[in-house]
Design an enzyme around this catalytic site. Structure first.
Site, PDB file in Angstrom:
ATOM      1  N   HIS A   7       0.960  -0.804   0.111  1.00  0.00           N
ATOM      2  CA  HIS A   7      -0.005   0.271  -0.415  1.00  0.00           C
ATOM      3  C   HIS A   7       1.250   1.224   0.395  1.00  0.00           C
ATOM      4  CE1 HIS A   7       1.336  -1.056   4.155  1.00  0.00           C
ATOM      5  NE2 HIS A   7       0.969   1.128   4.454  1.00  0.00           N
ATOM      6  N   GLU A  54      -3.504   4.252   1.811  1.00  0.00           N
ATOM      7  CA  GLU A  54      -3.719   3.784   2.858  1.00  0.00           C
ATOM      8  C   GLU A  54      -4.402   6.007   3.059  1.00  0.00           C
ATOM      9  OE1 GLU A  54      -1.972   4.818   6.968  1.00  0.00           O
ATOM     10  OE2 GLU A  54      -1.161   1.964   5.976  1.00  0.00           O
ATOM     11  N   HIS A  73       3.864  11.353  -6.723  1.00  0.00           N
ATOM     12  CA  HIS A  73       2.633  10.841  -7.290  1.00  0.00           C
ATOM     13  C   HIS A  73       1.875   9.844  -7.407  1.00  0.00           C
ATOM     14  CE1 HIS A  73       4.141  11.185 -10.652  1.00  0.00           C
ATOM     15  NE2 HIS A  73       4.005  10.169 -11.369  1.00  0.00           N
ATOM     16  N   GLU A 115      -1.977  11.024 -11.162  1.00  0.00           N
ATOM     17  CA  GLU A 115      -1.983  11.353 -12.321  1.00  0.00           C
ATOM     18  C   GLU A 115      -2.663  10.212 -13.339  1.00  0.00           C
ATOM     19  OE1 GLU A 115       2.078  10.098 -15.906  1.00  0.00           O
ATOM     20  OE2 GLU A 115       2.245   9.732 -13.866  1.00  0.00           O
TER      21      GLU A 115
END
Length: 120
Positions: A7, A54, A73, A115
């Site tokens: 994550h 998360e 990003h 993105e």
């Protein structure tokens, strides 16, 4: 040794607003929630891959997080790039677009950039 992605974390100031944003903008749903002393963690899933986003909400945090120079990003593929672009344009969350490269970025309520790429 080998490692597998699990994550990625974004700290958020308004958990409800962030969960609603990610649901509406990207279709991410809550997979599970962890309540702790002074914090809540919400794990969002795309329902396809095992990777999760998360969201960390710290109860006492009031000031905006310092995101540095906005050089990192999260990237996501979308099946219908034109429909996604239209939705994000309507939401007013497109913050940068590169038509030559065929991609754009949206900004979440806390200033994180995501993105958006067409599915390959």
């Amino acid at each position: 040794m080998s490692a597998i992605f699990c994550h990625f974390n974004f700290n958020v100031l308004d958990l409800k607003r962030s969960v609603e944003f990610y649901d509406k903008a990207l279709g991410l749903r809550e997979a599970r929630r962890v309540e702790g002393d002074g914090f809540t963690l919400v794990y969002l899933t795309d329902g396809v891959t095992p990777f999760e986003l998360e969201l960390t909400y710290l109860f006492d945090r009031k000031e905006r997080y310092d995101l540095g120079e906005d050089e990192f990003h999260l990237a996501m593929h979308v099946k219908d790039y034109e429909a996604a672009h239209a939705l994000h344009e309507k939401m007013g969350c497109i913050c940068f677009e590169n038509t030559e490269m065929g991609l754009y970025f949206i900004e979440d309520p806390d200033g994180y950039w995501i993105e958006i790429l067409p599915e390959t």
